[in-house]
Design a protein around this motif. Sequence first.
Motif, mmCIF file in Angstrom:
data_model
loop_
_atom_site.group_PDB
_atom_site.id
_atom_site.type_symbol
_atom_site.label_atom_id
_atom_site.label_comp_id
_atom_site.label_asym_id
_atom_site.label_seq_id
_atom_site.Cartn_x
_atom_site.Cartn_y
_atom_site.Cartn_z
ATOM 1 N N ARG A 95 30.894 18.534 -12.806
ATOM 2 C CA ARG A 95 30.191 17.364 -13.640
ATOM 3 C C ARG A 95 29.248 16.353 -13.055
ATOM 4 N N MET A 96 28.035 16.617 -13.453
ATOM 5 C CA MET A 96 26.884 15.823 -12.840
ATOM 6 C C MET A 96 26.326 14.761 -13.719
ATOM 7 N N ALA A 97 26.176 13.384 -13.278
ATOM 8 C CA ALA A 97 25.571 12.377 -14.047
ATOM 9 C C ALA A 97 24.310 12.282 -13.464
ATOM 10 N N ILE A 98 23.180 11.970 -14.193
ATOM 11 C CA ILE A 98 21.770 11.649 -13.656
ATOM 12 C C ILE A 98 21.582 10.448 -13.872
ATOM 13 N N LEU A 99 20.904 9.537 -12.938
ATOM 14 C CA LEU A 99 20.238 8.249 -13.059
ATOM 15 C C LEU A 99 18.958 8.479 -12.734
ATOM 16 N N ALA A 100 18.220 7.722 -13.779
ATOM 17 C CA ALA A 100 16.796 7.926 -13.933
ATOM 18 C C ALA A 100 16.217 6.651 -14.175
ATOM 19 N N SER A 101 14.791 6.371 -13.956
ATOM 20 C CA SER A 101 14.153 5.165 -14.359
ATOM 21 C C SER A 101 12.756 5.701 -15.298
ATOM 22 N N THR A 102 11.535 5.182 -15.009
ATOM 23 C CA THR A 102 10.513 5.595 -16.055
ATOM 24 C C THR A 102 9.986 6.935 -15.744
ATOM 25 N N GLU A 103 10.003 7.272 -14.566
ATOM 26 C CA GLU A 103 9.251 8.642 -14.229
ATOM 27 C C GLU A 103 10.421 9.797 -14.578
ATOM 28 N N ASP A 104 9.874 10.657 -15.293
ATOM 29 C CA ASP A 104 10.858 11.408 -16.031
ATOM 30 C C ASP A 104 10.817 12.862 -15.591
ATOM 31 N N HIS A 105 9.928 13.340 -14.875
ATOM 32 C CA HIS A 105 9.461 14.703 -14.476
ATOM 33 C C HIS A 105 10.886 15.549 -13.860
ATOM 34 N N CYS A 106 11.629 14.717 -12.975
ATOM 35 C CA CYS A 106 12.719 15.530 -12.336
ATOM 36 C C CYS A 106 13.721 15.517 -13.399
ATOM 37 N N LEU A 107 14.002 14.366 -14.211
ATOM 38 C CA LEU A 107 15.226 14.263 -15.117
ATOM 39 C C LEU A 107 14.987 15.305 -16.343
ATOM 40 N N LEU A 108 13.992 15.602 -16.947
ATOM 41 C CA LEU A 108 13.442 16.397 -17.820
ATOM 42 C C LEU A 108 13.797 17.803 -17.449
ATOM 43 N N ASP A 109 13.102 18.030 -15.921
ATOM 44 C CA ASP A 109 13.309 19.342 -15.441
ATOM 45 C C ASP A 109 14.806 19.692 -15.338
ATOM 46 N N VAL A 121 26.356 23.425 -14.474
ATOM 47 C CA VAL A 121 27.121 22.236 -14.226
ATOM 48 C C VAL A 121 27.273 21.601 -15.692
ATOM 49 N N GLU A 122 28.084 20.686 -15.853
ATOM 50 C CA GLU A 122 28.312 19.819 -17.003
ATOM 51 C C GLU A 122 27.597 18.507 -16.810
ATOM 52 N N ILE A 123 26.845 18.021 -17.781
ATOM 53 C CA ILE A 123 25.995 16.827 -17.719
ATOM 54 C C ILE A 123 26.648 15.620 -18.685
ATOM 55 N N PRO A 124 27.713 14.860 -18.228
ATOM 56 C CA PRO A 124 28.297 14.016 -19.380
ATOM 57 C C PRO A 124 27.468 12.827 -19.727
ATOM 58 N N MET A 125 26.551 12.467 -18.862
ATOM 59 C CA MET A 125 25.775 11.475 -19.225
ATOM 60 C C MET A 125 24.270 11.236 -18.333
ATOM 61 N N GLY A 168 35.640 8.532 -13.100
ATOM 62 C CA GLY A 168 36.515 9.517 -13.631
ATOM 63 C C GLY A 168 35.937 10.645 -14.482
ATOM 64 N N LYS A 169 34.707 10.561 -14.490
ATOM 65 C CA LYS A 169 33.931 11.529 -15.453
ATOM 66 C C LYS A 169 32.967 12.205 -14.675
ATOM 67 N N VAL A 170 32.699 12.168 -13.475
ATOM 68 C CA VAL A 170 31.751 12.873 -12.596
ATOM 69 C C VAL A 170 32.287 13.664 -11.419
ATOM 70 N N ASP A 171 31.553 14.629 -10.956
ATOM 71 C CA ASP A 171 31.904 15.044 -9.530
ATOM 72 C C ASP A 171 30.798 14.875 -8.575
ATOM 73 N N PHE A 172 29.626 14.355 -9.115
ATOM 74 C CA PHE A 172 28.615 14.042 -8.167
ATOM 75 C C PHE A 172 27.465 13.414 -9.141
ATOM 76 N N VAL A 173 26.465 12.854 -8.412
ATOM 77 C CA VAL A 173 25.717 12.101 -9.102
ATOM 78 C C VAL A 173 24.241 12.382 -8.472
ATOM 79 N N VAL A 174 23.057 12.407 -9.528
ATOM 80 C CA VAL A 174 21.945 12.831 -8.974
ATOM 81 C C VAL A 174 20.841 11.820 -9.346
ATOM 82 N N LEU A 175 20.232 11.252 -8.481
ATOM 83 C CA LEU A 175 19.149 10.143 -8.710
ATOM 84 C C LEU A 175 17.674 10.981 -8.975
#
Length: 289
Positions: A95-109, A121-125, A168-175
């Motif tokens: 389970r992978m959560a993503i943290l993002a700001s205004t630049e969205d190119h990595c997020l949307l990819d 992966v699963e992306i819970p949020m 309790g909802k994620v196994d790793f986080v991506v910035l």
Amino acid sequence: MRIDGLTDHACLIVSGPDQKGIVAAMAALVARHEGNIVSLDQHSSDPVGGDFFQRVVFHREGLTSALPAIEADLAETLEPFGMTWTVRDISVPKRMAILASTEDHCLLDLLWRHRRGALPVEIPMVISNHTNAAEDVASFGVPFVHVPSQKGPDKSASEAAILQHLAGKVDFVVLARYMQILSSDFLEKVGVPVINIHHSFLPAFIGANPYQKAKDRGVKLIGATAHYVTEDLDEGPIIEQDVARVTHADSTTELRRRGADVERAVLSRAVLWHSQDRVIRHGNHTIVF
């Protein structure tokens, strides 16, 4: 949710002091539990007094019921070797959560690759300190959470809110170009690996407007680095890097565009390899199988 084609497949990671008999012991253990080795990668930093790393993927029918016995056997078998180990059912996506700001190119990819089945992966949020990507994230069917960043050096309230969402909802986080520095307290409390992406100009072009600074210096290569986040800013173990050649004729805008392309590719590879248990952290560097 299970990953197609990987039912009853396990990934075993072993690391520790190199010595005779480890490979034979692991092969014998898999055979004892009626498993069949599908792939095996290993590395030794030095056969005499060095460190040993191994990744084994094996198939075993009825893996779920067999795992407790396999884990017990691993603990007993590897104790004399002084090795550390993990074993995981790889049909169950991390389970992978993503943290993002205004630049969205990595997020949307990442969201696009996940929708196409290229990221197991699963992306819970997705959590962002801005709302500009909310509609785009929703179009992928992923929950979007807005946690505004606090002004000033004290980010404890916003970090606490993020931790509450992640707990309790994620196994790793991506910035994914999350433009906030995470405190050591956050990294301790989150309790899972955190992966970051940044341009490879650091530390030569640290701070704001790195591409303009690179343009001013007449750089010939631009690039990106994906790494695990530690308390030492941008100095964690490196997972993946890549570069693109540029010339004096490229504008700052072109450097940013091409830099964004490299960032997307590097981050997606790092996320893929981490999700497949291909990355072993060892001190401040990594072994990537």
